[in-house]
Scaffold this motif. Structure first.
Motif, mmCIF file in Angstrom:
data_model
loop_
_atom_site.group_PDB
_atom_site.id
_atom_site.type_symbol
_atom_site.label_atom_id
_atom_site.label_comp_id
_atom_site.label_asym_id
_atom_site.label_seq_id
_atom_site.Cartn_x
_atom_site.Cartn_y
_atom_site.Cartn_z
ATOM 1 N N UNK A 89 11.654 -8.106 -2.972
ATOM 2 C CA UNK A 89 11.923 -6.735 -2.564
ATOM 3 C C UNK A 89 11.261 -5.752 -3.506
ATOM 4 N N UNK A 90 11.884 -4.599 -3.676
ATOM 5 C CA UNK A 90 11.364 -3.572 -4.578
ATOM 6 C C UNK A 90 12.403 -3.311 -5.655
ATOM 7 N N UNK A 101 15.399 8.340 -7.492
ATOM 8 C CA UNK A 101 14.136 9.031 -7.313
ATOM 9 C C UNK A 101 12.975 8.498 -8.139
ATOM 10 N N UNK A 102 13.197 7.440 -8.915
ATOM 11 C CA UNK A 102 12.134 6.870 -9.750
ATOM 12 C C UNK A 102 11.188 6.010 -8.907
ATOM 13 N N UNK A 103 10.107 5.574 -9.529
ATOM 14 C CA UNK A 103 9.106 4.737 -8.851
ATOM 15 C C UNK A 103 9.677 3.369 -8.515
ATOM 16 N N UNK A 104 9.170 2.801 -7.425
ATOM 17 C CA UNK A 104 9.541 1.450 -7.026
ATOM 18 C C UNK A 104 8.415 0.499 -7.376
ATOM 19 N N UNK A 105 8.781 -0.677 -7.851
ATOM 20 C CA UNK A 105 7.826 -1.696 -8.250
ATOM 21 C C UNK A 105 7.982 -2.919 -7.355
ATOM 22 N N UNK A 106 6.886 -3.547 -7.013
ATOM 23 C CA UNK A 106 6.898 -4.714 -6.129
ATOM 24 C C UNK A 106 7.443 -5.936 -6.855
ATOM 25 N N UNK A 114 0.821 -1.213 0.000
ATOM 26 C CA UNK A 114 0.000 0.000 0.000
ATOM 27 C C UNK A 114 0.857 1.266 0.000
ATOM 28 N N UNK A 115 1.999 1.222 0.687
ATOM 29 C CA UNK A 115 2.870 2.395 0.805
ATOM 30 C C UNK A 115 3.799 2.568 -0.393
ATOM 31 N N UNK A 116 4.012 1.513 -1.160
ATOM 32 C CA UNK A 116 4.999 1.549 -2.244
ATOM 33 C C UNK A 116 4.796 2.701 -3.236
ATOM 34 N N UNK A 117 3.561 3.037 -3.626
ATOM 35 C CA UNK A 117 3.402 4.173 -4.549
ATOM 36 C C UNK A 117 3.881 5.511 -3.983
ATOM 37 N N UNK A 118 3.986 5.614 -2.673
ATOM 38 C CA UNK A 118 4.444 6.856 -2.035
ATOM 39 C C UNK A 118 5.956 6.902 -1.883
ATOM 40 N N UNK A 119 6.627 5.787 -2.139
ATOM 41 C CA UNK A 119 8.079 5.705 -1.978
ATOM 42 C C UNK A 119 8.772 5.920 -3.313
ATOM 43 N N UNK A 120 10.028 6.332 -3.253
ATOM 44 C CA UNK A 120 10.841 6.513 -4.450
ATOM 45 C C UNK A 120 12.197 5.861 -4.228
#
Length: 64
Positions: free
Chosen positions: A29-30, A20-25, A9-15
């Motif tokens: 890990x990410x 600084x790019x988006x993290x994907x599940x 749930x928090x992953x879209x808020x993390x970079x």
């Protein structure tokens, strides 16, 4: 170990702390959509202090 639901749930808020790019599940890990490194999951927590692992060029990160 899959990512815990709260982390998903928090992953879209993390970079990515590296670029600084988006993290994907991912199962382990990410993965960064930008610099394509993997941040490991340790005891249910993403470890941004670890040295990231660079993905192979033919590996395609998947979204959540």
């Amino acid at each position: 170990m899959p990512l815990p639901p709260a982390l998903l749930d928090a992953l879209p808020s993390l970079a990515c702390p590296r670029c600084g790019a988006a993290l994907l599940a991912r199962e382990d890990g990410a993965h960064c959509a930008g610099c394509r490194v993997r941040w490991p999951l340790v005891d249910g927590v993403l470890d941004f202090l670890a040295d990231p692992v660079r993905e192979a060029p033919d590996e395609e990160p998947r979204g959540r």
